[in-house]
Structure formats: C-alpha cells, structure tokens
Write an enzyme that holds these catalytic residues in place. Structure first.
Site, PDB file in Angstrom:
ATOM      1  CD  GLU C  33       3.952  63.108 -50.423  1.00  0.00           C
ATOM      2  OE1 GLU C  33       3.448  62.104 -49.785  1.00  0.00           O
ATOM      3  OE2 GLU C  33       3.575  63.947 -51.134  1.00  0.00           O
ATOM      4  CG  HIS C  35       3.629  62.888 -44.610  1.00  0.00           C
ATOM      5  ND1 HIS C  35       4.105  62.450 -45.649  1.00  0.00           N
ATOM      6  CD2 HIS C  35       2.192  62.145 -44.738  1.00  0.00           C
ATOM      7  CE1 HIS C  35       3.486  61.427 -46.367  1.00  0.00           C
ATOM      8  NE2 HIS C  35       2.409  61.623 -45.857  1.00  0.00           N
ATOM      9  CG  ASP C  44       2.439  58.763 -48.122  1.00  0.00           C
ATOM     10  OD1 ASP C  44       1.752  58.920 -47.065  1.00  0.00           O
ATOM     11  OD2 ASP C  44       2.594  59.318 -49.247  1.00  0.00           O
ATOM     12  CG  HIS C 119       2.936  58.561 -52.808  1.00  0.00           C
ATOM     13  ND1 HIS C 119       2.874  59.829 -52.212  1.00  0.00           N
ATOM     14  CD2 HIS C 119       3.440  58.819 -53.646  1.00  0.00           C
ATOM     15  CE1 HIS C 119       3.353  60.746 -52.678  1.00  0.00           C
ATOM     16  NE2 HIS C 119       3.878  60.251 -53.910  1.00  0.00           N
ATOM     17  CD  GLU C 121       1.409  62.603 -54.717  1.00  0.00           C
ATOM     18  OE1 GLU C 121       0.808  61.901 -53.678  1.00  0.00           O
ATOM     19  OE2 GLU C 121       1.293  63.908 -54.354  1.00  0.00           O
ATOM     20  CG  HIS C 176      -0.226  65.372 -47.498  1.00  0.00           C
ATOM     21  ND1 HIS C 176       0.338  63.971 -48.064  1.00  0.00           N
ATOM     22  CD2 HIS C 176       0.810  66.226 -47.301  1.00  0.00           C
ATOM     23  CE1 HIS C 176       1.824  64.085 -47.919  1.00  0.00           C
ATOM     24  NE2 HIS C 176       1.988  65.217 -47.447  1.00  0.00           N
ATOM     25  CD  GLU C 181      -1.423  60.722 -44.792  1.00  0.00           C
ATOM     26  OE1 GLU C 181      -0.949  59.911 -45.717  1.00  0.00           O
ATOM     27  OE2 GLU C 181      -0.678  61.953 -44.673  1.00  0.00           O
TER      28      GLU C 181
END
Lengths: 262, 262, 262, 262, 262, 262
Positions: C33, C35, C44, C119, C121, C176, C181
């Site tokens: 994904e 980032h 992630d 993650h 989701e 995010h 992160e």
C-alpha cells in the site's frame, strides 16, 4: 417484554427463556417485488410475516425477522425481474442467508424451525439453504434439528377456493397480485392497498417454456398476472384463517411437543 | 401510495415515478443482536431505519428494507457472538446481499444511495459489498452510481455529547446498549424498552487484543458494555435530531441535485 | 537451523520439534500500500513482521510468512485504493488465506497463534478468517486451538505518545505514513526511508461519511494523511519497545504455558 | 529509492514512475513446504524470488511480493501434504490471490507480467488465476494485458544437466529437495542449508497412480524424493545462470519493448 | 438389470446390492475438446470411459457417469481454449462437481473409488475435488473412504511404446489427437474416426513458458499437436490392453478386497 | 462426420461449420436418481437427451453432452435424496456448470440455445445458471444470445393424457418413475426397463409442507411415487411424439431463423 411475538422486539434474555422453554421459531421469507400498481412491493414479505404472526398467536412460537429480499422474479411467477422496483438476490446469496441464520438458531438452542415462504421463486433456494445448514449442523454433531418448510398458499382449503372463485378457480399459477394476494392484503394491511389503481389487464397467457432475455411483452404491463377484481377483505380473512389454522395444525401434528401460547 | 417513505409499502409504479424524478435510496443496515435485558434485539436495525426515515421526511428519499441480520457480534463492539439470540451472517453472505441489492437499485435507474449503518461490525463488509457492486456496475458501463456510506453515530455533535454526558463522554467504544442506544430507543420506540430491566454492571474493560474462542468472562453477563443509567427520551431526541440534521446536511452537500421532500 | 525465528528459514524437522515443544506461532498480516513518497509500499507488512520478530526474540515463538497483500485501502485509513501501487485483495480472498493457513497450523500440532496485524483495513477480515478456521477445526473435533488477534499500535503506551507528540497526540486516525510509522521504519529499516521525500501536506480532514467512487480530492496528493515531520529513529525505538514489551506481556498473561526463548 | 528491485521496498511514487516508463512486473509464486531436514521450508518461494531478482538486475523489471503459500503438496511432487510444516492453500484461495493482484497490477497501468513459479503444484492454479483476472480485465475493456507464465526449472539447459548429473539426469520428477534445489540454495542462501542434515534415503519410487488419503509410506521419511548428495554451490550457480539468462531471453523475445535495466 | 456395468443403466436396487457387496466405483473424467478434424470432441471422455468399462468387465466395479466437461484446454496440452467447440469449466466448478459426487458415493456406502482421468488439464482439479470431498467426509466421521486417482496413459508399457513408435517415442507431451489417441479411438469407436481428415501438420514446438492471451499461432491450425500418421486399430488394442491390465492390476494390489467380476 | 447429432461425436471442424451455419444447440439436463426398481438411474438424463435427439432429427440442431448429475432429489418430486444411488449436486455447483458451458457456447459463436430439462428439481438452478451466464455475456458486450428453457413434460398434449390415463390424469406431481416415465423408457430404451420389477406400492400422499431431515416414511419403499401399471411402449411413443413435435414447434416459432435439418 414477555410474550412478544417478534424476535426483533424481544430482549435476548426473554428470547433465551422462550427458547429454553421449547419455543418454535418461525422464519418468514418474502421478496421486494412488483405487485401491480395497487399492491406494495413488500406484499410477499408482509403476507408470509402475517401468517407467521397468526401462528405465533396460537402456539409458543417466535417470529424471526423476515427475509425482505428474495430470488429473482420469473415472468410466469411474479412478472419477471425486469420490472422497476423488483429487488432480488442471486441464488447463492439467498441460500447462504438461510444457511447462516438457521445455524444461529440451532446455536441458540432451538431445535424446531418453520420456514414460511411467501414468494414462489424462493422455494428451491430455501431448500438449498436448509440443506446447507443441516449439513454443517451435522458436522457439529447436531442431528435433532428439524425444519418444516412450506409455501403458505398450499394450505388453502378447497371450500375456500370455491367461495372465493364461484366461477371456478383458475389455478395458483397466475395468482400474482391477483384476487388472493389482494384480498389478503385488504385483510392484513388495507391501508397499503390502492383499490383505485386495480388494473384490468386480461390474464397473462404463457407458453410451456421460458425465453431469456425475458420476452417482456408476454407479461401484462401492470405486472398483474390475472385481474384482481373480485377481491375483498372478507375473502382475505377466509384465506388468512385457512393459513393460520392449517399451519398451526401441521405444526401440532409434526412437532407435538410445541406448546400452546400461554 | 404517493409520498410513502418505505419502499416495501410503495407500489412499483409509485416507486418508478419517484426514481425517475431523482429520488435517493436510503438503505439501513442493522443486526439481530443482544442489547442487554432492557433493549430489543432489533435495536441496531430499528435505529438505522429511524435515521433513514427521519431523513426521508426531509428529502426526496426512499427507505429500502433494512438488512435485519448483520456481521458476527464482537466482544468489544456488541458483546460477542456467543450470546443467545444474536443471529449473524458470514462475511461474504452480508457483502453479497449488499452487492445484489445495490446492483438492483442501479438497474431501476437510481444513481444515488445512502447506506446508513447501525451495527459497527457491519462496517467493513458494507464497504466490500459496495465495492463488489460498483465493480460489476462498471462492467455494465455504469460509472455514475454513487454511494454515501456512514455510521449514524459519527454525526453526534460535540455539544450533544456534552449535554448527554455532563461528567464526560466515556467514548463510543463501550456504547453498546448503553446510554446513547437506550435513549434513542426511548425516543423512537419507547414501548420496546424495559427500563425495569436496566442492568447496572460496571463498564466492561478490554485488553488491547482479542482472543478466540471468545473469553466470555470479559463481557458483562447482561451483554451491556457500560451502564445505561442516565438515559432518557429527551437525550434520545437530541441524538435523533443530530442524526437527522447531520445526515440530511451531508446529503445536501454531496448530492446537491437531490430534492427536498415535497 | 535450531532456534531460527522465521518459519520459512527453518527445516520442517526443526519446526516440528519446536511445535512439539509448545512453540507459539506468530502470523503478521500487512499490505502492499502506498505510504507516501518517503516510505516503501511494504511498510505495514514490514512493521507487523518486525513486531513479531521482536516477540520471537523473547518467547518460544515462530514467525510465519507475512501476508504481504491486504484488504483494499480506504481513504480515511490508508489513502484509498486508487493509488498506483496499492495492491489489495477482495475480502473473501484475504479471509480464505487466513482460514487455510490457520487450519494448517492446527494440523501441524500448534494450538496457539498470535495474529499481528499491521494494516487497519485487514482487521475485520482477519476476524472472519479466524472464525472460518475455528469453525472447521471444530468440525474435526479440535476445540483447544486459541488465537490472540491484535493491531500492534494498540499497545502504544500513553507515556510514549506524550513523548512522541509533545504538542498533543492527534489520534490514530490520521497516522498513515505519518510520525509513528515513519519513526518505526527509521528504527527497523532506515535504508528504506527517504527523508528527503517527506511531504508536508497539511493533515487530511475527512467528513463523517465515505463516498464511493472515492472522492480522491479528499486525500493529500502524497498519500500521507498527516505530516511525518518530527519523526525519528529514537521515537521509533520507543514505539518498538512498547510493542515488543506489550505483546510479549499479553502473551505471557493469556498463554502462560508459552516458554521463554532459550 | 530509485532503481530498487523489490516492489515492497519502493515508494508508490517511484513505482508509478517505473510503471509509467514501461517496467515489467515479475511475480514469484512459491510455497511453505517441507524440503527435507537440510533445506528451509521457504525454498520454493526463495528460489522463485531469486530467479525474479536475477532477471530484474538485467531488465527494467519490478519484483512483486512473493506468494509464500502455495497449493497442497502432492506426494510425487513435494512429498505430500501430511508433513508437519507444509502450509498450503485451497485451490480457489490461491487462484483468487493471483486474480486479485493481477487485476491490481493492471489498474496501476502495468501491461506485462511474468509469473515465475517455484512450486510445481501451483502450476494449474496460476493458470486459473491468470484466466480469471484476464476475463475480468476484458469486462473492463482491458485487452492488452499480457502474462508470461513459467516454471523456472524448464529453463535448465541440457548441457547444465549433463554437468550436474554426469551419471545421467534422473528426471525432474524426483527433484524435490534434491541435487538441484539444494545446489541452488547453496548458491543463493548458503546459510540456510544444513549440509550436516543431508539425508541419504534411497530415491522414492511411485506407482503410476495416486491414492488418497496419502499412503505416507511411499514417501521417504525425510521428505526428500531423491538423494541430494553431489550438490554444490557451483552447480547452483550454473543453474541460476541458466534461469537468469533463459528467462531474460524469453522476455526480450516476447516482450521486445521491455527495456534493459539502466 | 443384474451385472450391468454402467451406473446410469442400473436401478437403484441393483446398485445398492452391488455396493453392499463391496463393488468399486469407477469415475471417468473427460472433456469436450477439439481433437483435430479427424477425432470427435468427446474423445477424452470416451477413452476414459472405455478404460473404466474394460476394468469393470474384469472386476466387481460400476462405471459412474463420465464428467463430459473438463478444465480449460491449454495450448501445450490440448491446443488451447480458443478453439471452437472446446467447452470447458472453471476450476472450482470442476472441483465442486467432483466433491459433490464423491460425497454422494460415500453416502451410498461405497468406500473405494477409482478416478480415471482422460484429460490432462483436469489432473490438479480432480486432486482438489478429492481433497475437498475427503475433508468433508472426515467432518462426518468417515475416515475409511479411499480414492485411487490416475491418468490412464501412465499405464502404457514401455514395450508397447516401442511397438507403436518403432522410430522412438516422441513423448506424451504432444500426444494430443495424435497416434495414441487416434489408435485408441480406432479400436474403441472406429465409426467416429474420420481417417480421410487426418491432418499432416508438422509437430507443434513450444517454448518453455506460456503466454496469455494464448499465442494461437504456436498451435497447428488443425489442433493436432503431432501427426497421427501411423495410427491403427491394432495399436489401439495394444494400448487398451495395457490400460485394462494395468489399472486392474493396480486395483487388485491396492484394494485387495475388491472381487473379480462374477 | 457431417450431420451428426451429438456434439461429442463431432469433430471441432464439423461443429464449427454447423455453428457458422446457424445451428441451434440443445442442452439436455438430467440427474442420476433412483427411479424405482424397474427403471435405470439415468432415466431423467436419457429422456431429456431423447427429446433433444428427436428435435435434432428435425431441425439444424446439435445435442450437447447431457448433464448427468442434477440437483438434490426432493421427496415429493423424486423420492428424496436419501436413496442409495441418487447422486446430486449442490445448487451452486449445478448453476456454475450451466453458467460455464453456456458462456462457452456463446464463445463458439452460437446465439441460440434450448435447455431441455428432464429432472424437475433442476428447474430453478437452470434458471440461475442461465442468468449468471447471460450477465457475464453482457459484460463482454454479447446481448443477442437467447435461451429457451423448458421441462419436456410441459409439452404433453391434453388428448395424449386422456389416452394414457383413460381413468383421469392424476397430475404430474406423482409422475416419478410412474406411467409416463416408464412408457417413455419402454419406447426409447426398452432393454433398460425391468417390467418384472414393477412395484405396486399405492401412490404416495404428501402433506402441504416439507420436513427436513426427510421423513423417509412418507415415500414408498420402492421410490416410485405412483404405480406404473398401465405403462406401454405405445404410450411412450405418443408422449415422445408430443415432445418432439411440441418442442420443435416452439423453436420454429421463437427462433424462426433456425433451419430444418438437411
């Protein structure tokens, strides 16, 4: 909240007590489907629910939330799935909803379920849903769960048909949004019937085969498969009584341990 | 049957006229889930429906039949799926129901849908259902279908929270069958609330992880995640007003062509 | 090959001995994904794996191969699935991968699994995957398999947040590709962070609803939901320590038979 | 982050630039499967990845995250799925993972994919995954997406086989965890090979049929289908060169627009 | 109806007696697939059925209805799925048909099944179908059901190959609609072979990879992968004898309780 | 191979010519189901195939391979799925087989299909299979594919019923393995009828509901729902003529471009 009829109106503690006491679950299955300009699209769901509620007034039974969406409408059964408003599920979606909720009822401790179908096209998929659920229940070692499955109109008595159709019963095939359903709605939900919109299309006439894509010209524009003229709340009551009595009797016979409603 | 709010109470001809006129479809999604001994199991479905109905009283919108069954209850969100009465669907069953009905709404000619979710656990599966539907609509060349998706409680205003929780809002996490839902039910369906059964378990306290099979001891026996004491119909009205106003406002902003209810 | 941490680097004979000795399995789940321009797309997956590896350095635990692909990125969580590079799975694909591998771990003789999700989701679909697996394990008579499931960031200590965000923690929602992160990546994989590419978009601001198709304009062009300025490897270490300590502690508490790493 | 080889180590902005420049995607597919007491269970995934990385050092290509889990191990191919540690997917799980990620690569703008399979049992399911993806891409009007699909060992040159097996090549059938795979691992990942654990079971001998449940007695206890004695890093290099050269050559021939690595 | 060979020609009472007596079930799996201009599209199904029938003439075995549709034809195996007439199933459709019928055979009381495959592309999907069925049988507590699974051509004896190909056997890879299948059809169904239509395309030559969409130019226009010249009914009889003898011998060895045909 | 009737006996080149010339495809769907002690289990498949073959002798039509396995037998329709020998498919397996082959026929260039069903329980699942196929064909832009779907017995003429049942036709409901099917088999496949085994159970009598698990006591032990006494090959010929004539006539009417058989 004691002695409520509808599962969704009961607290879980009331429900649990009822189930532990041996209450039966009634699951109505309907559709969202055109029913002519005079009947609401929820007719099948409402009528299956009404039969279930009438039974639950006599027996120790709980009415689960109706399945409001059914299998794709067929021209010869409900006018066809091309009508605006008709809102249908794929076969496996419908079967899986039934599979899932039946397995949950069994987890709750219920051992008897009556599935009351109000939309003809659902029939075979409710059979599949029941089969899938019972197969998985068997995997978990549950072998004593029983399901009675029925279409409510199969409990219409011959004498009632004679009273309703003094000129002869044309058969269930074209009874979509016609005399029987309209009469039942006049009995159960009169404010949802628009008698001023009653169409008078001649009855539909189908060949002994289907064609896909649907030959929409085969179906009366109104969506009504035969005229509803002659409907009345009184006729609706006769029918409703047949269903309440007939289904209750069938349950008493097959599931003799189910108690009367206290 | 003109100007009815609920799709299942409308005839297909009325529905078609509304859709052709640009009416919006509102689809509530709920659950059949324990909500303590004082609230009915249909609470999530009823509240999502109530929000939808309030919106439909303001805008040219039609409330589709609620999805009465939702995704499996989780301990931290709804007490867990081990409670008697909680009746849940597998993930793909729920997503497929949404996929199927959304595709049907698009076939009818609708181009705007608001999905009003009342059961937290449904959230991600409604997202999947929407995605599956829109993917298939794109295969058919339909690119202009739009979905607004929301959890109704996200429209609670800060000032309302301050009024309802004068001692400080403990957060949405434990608001299952607690002050907010009970107040809303007292506002919308007071006869379904059994105030005499209000439990007074202390609030649940969860670690920052889940364990499966569910550690049922983590969850108060009543199924209520925090005490509902302090609920009232007046507080329910404040919340209901927030939702009606908030959702209506969001729709007006995002879908400016939707008409006011005439 | 004794005492390796990663399952894929172990021979089956070593693995078997570890499992027979009661070793725990740790399964990281990530995503591919976007980032932002400064973090790699595997962030992630790398971070979930790093947490797992840190735990496996303390306990008798084996890190299974990470799930590199996750559920569809959502605008409010990971920027949305419209970004180039984000590579996602359908809901049932993800749930089935989890179902399948969990069943295999149980076949190997493992009875404890910790699922470490990186993650957001993925959350609900890992729940479904666990549920599907445990249902089938029960069919085979396996009732003692236990899964701990967690999102690693839920183990962030309050004092760490205060150190990292001296001006106040803006909340996990917009974290995010942001400070946390990026700091973690600077700690675990500094050569994969491009500090020169750190964007300074203002933070994203979302309404309390979703719209599909995604309103891509709601999301900063960089894909970063709030600025990562202020990140550092030191902060990353603080966070990594929280996760290693927190998850290890949770395992010791819930699965007391798991041994320390020898 | 420019010119990285692995997709998960690239930022989305770098990836996007590469894709827009016509970069090829290489997707390795492996397994988590017993490979005797001397090789790690990730062997198939590591070798497929190594081939992909070698190609990506020559061509403008990006290595996507390897599929670490593969189809169920078969006795004649990988010893059988009864071994502890072997962790496999159902057929449709594997095919759907491929379907989903291929569709995503196409959404990113990629139009060429090389699927490099390292686990024999995956073959037909990668074919199905490709077919499902391309069918759906066609629904979206994408007709120019091309996939090259290969098992890397099919690029072994005859002269290499003659060098590696001076006594004659016994055939690919029993080459599980045997001379070729062990040599390749000695070349690519020597620290993961435990030469002291090399088993010397005689070669497996299978009848021309399968029996289910697996006759586990047919398979050497070590899981090795033929002795790996004679393996060496030098032989591994010969093979690795064949694969790098062979696959690169095939890509140059079939996808002439792919650029050399700059 | 005693001693019939084909299940579909037996009454259920005869079948039940046979099964109770320990009869074996033989399930042929084929395809509807182009086999050049000289062979019928049902060749794979007919040949698998012929092998089964030959076995059933020797042993107490019942031939179940052949699966007439198989997995998608691949260029290197059967010319590719782009040919007109080739009619194939998705992977999971095929696996599910097998799963379902195998579970039914077990319900009947059968405990031994021989699956005789005549279409190479089916192989892995029959493996999956068997696995899915046996998994569910285990859920029901049935652990003693056994399946022998085979491709019939694997029973070709070396000496037969030498007789049929005096100039050396080119290998099974290109034997699609070529000497072996044509000879077998001349033996079993001579009236379905059109020798006047025998094509003489040179043999196909494939690279060590696949490309999708299929490079149809790689496949001879006739669909025949190597010339069938040299075929004869006598050669077909040699092959048929190998298969009848070989498969019967394998069954006698593995399932020693199966009786000889009385 | 010119002018063959059965697709599986035709070469692909012959088939292609026929399809290019506008030939119709006829797809028979049957079952493997108990039909009493006197009829073979393939009765439904054989009779549907016989009707198709009779039509193909009159029109330019090709008979595709029959689907030998059907949906689960129901007590009131075929005695129930508990009989030994009855071998059924799950709903979605059957629907997917139909979906897949219909899509293939469309790929071949066919645009007209007649689906001839010989097993009542299949009906709704053939409808679903057709719907799934046509939905996907529409995704590919194919809108002109048409399917006629029929149960062959619906073409029985009233005068034929009067001849066959001089004492009055008891209705199709109990006509399982009874006078009509036995007569048809005496006409089409006399060597497969064992007149000496004709049972004389009284007719079955069912209540207006189903119970699951099946109340096996409701079904005559023989599996025959009403006595077949009075059957004859002559009656079978009358029926066969009705079906050949009726179905041919329907095709001529609905698909006027279909040619007569030359």
């Amino acid at each position: 909240m004691i002695n409520r009829i509808f599962m969704n109106e009961m607290s879980w503690t009331s429900y649990q007590k009822r189930i532990e006491g041996g209450a039966l679950i009634l699951l109505p299955t309907g559709a969202t489907e055109q029913h002519g300009p005079h009947l609401p699209m929820g007719t099948d769901a409402m009528l299956a629910t009404a039969v279930a509620a009438d039974v639950a007034k006599k027996l120790d039974a709980i009415v689960a939330p109706v399945l409001s969406f059914g299998y794709k409408s067929q021209p010869k059964m409900g006018g066809g799935n091309h009508f605006c408003g008709t809102t249908s599920l794929d076969a496996d979606t419908l079967a899986h909803v039934l599979r899932d909720v039946i397995k949950e009822f069994a987890r709750h401790g219920a051992r008897k379920l009556v599935l009351i179908n109000g939309h003809y096209e659902n029939m075979m998929f409710t059979i599949e849903g029941v089969d899938l659920a019972m197969r998985e229940l068997a995997y978990r070692g549950i072998q004593d769960f029983q399901v009675m499955r029925l279409e409510y109109w199969d409990f219409t008595k011959r004498e009632t048909l004679e009273k309703i159709f003094p000129g002869g019963f044309p058969g269930f095939d074209l009874e979509h949004a016609a005399v029987m359903e309209t009469s039942l709605m006049l009995h159960h939900h009169p404010h949802l019937v628009d008698m001023s919109a009653l169409p008078d299309d001649g009855p539909a006439s189908f060949p002994p085969y289907d064609i896909y894509p649907t030959r929409t010209g085969w179906v009366p524009c109104s969506g009504v498969l035969s005229p509803a003229q002659g409907c009345s709340a009184e006729k609706g009551k006769l029918l409703a009584d047949d269903y309440a009595t007939g289904v209750t009797g069938a349950i008493r016979k097959e599931f003799p341990n189910v108690k009367e409603r206290s």
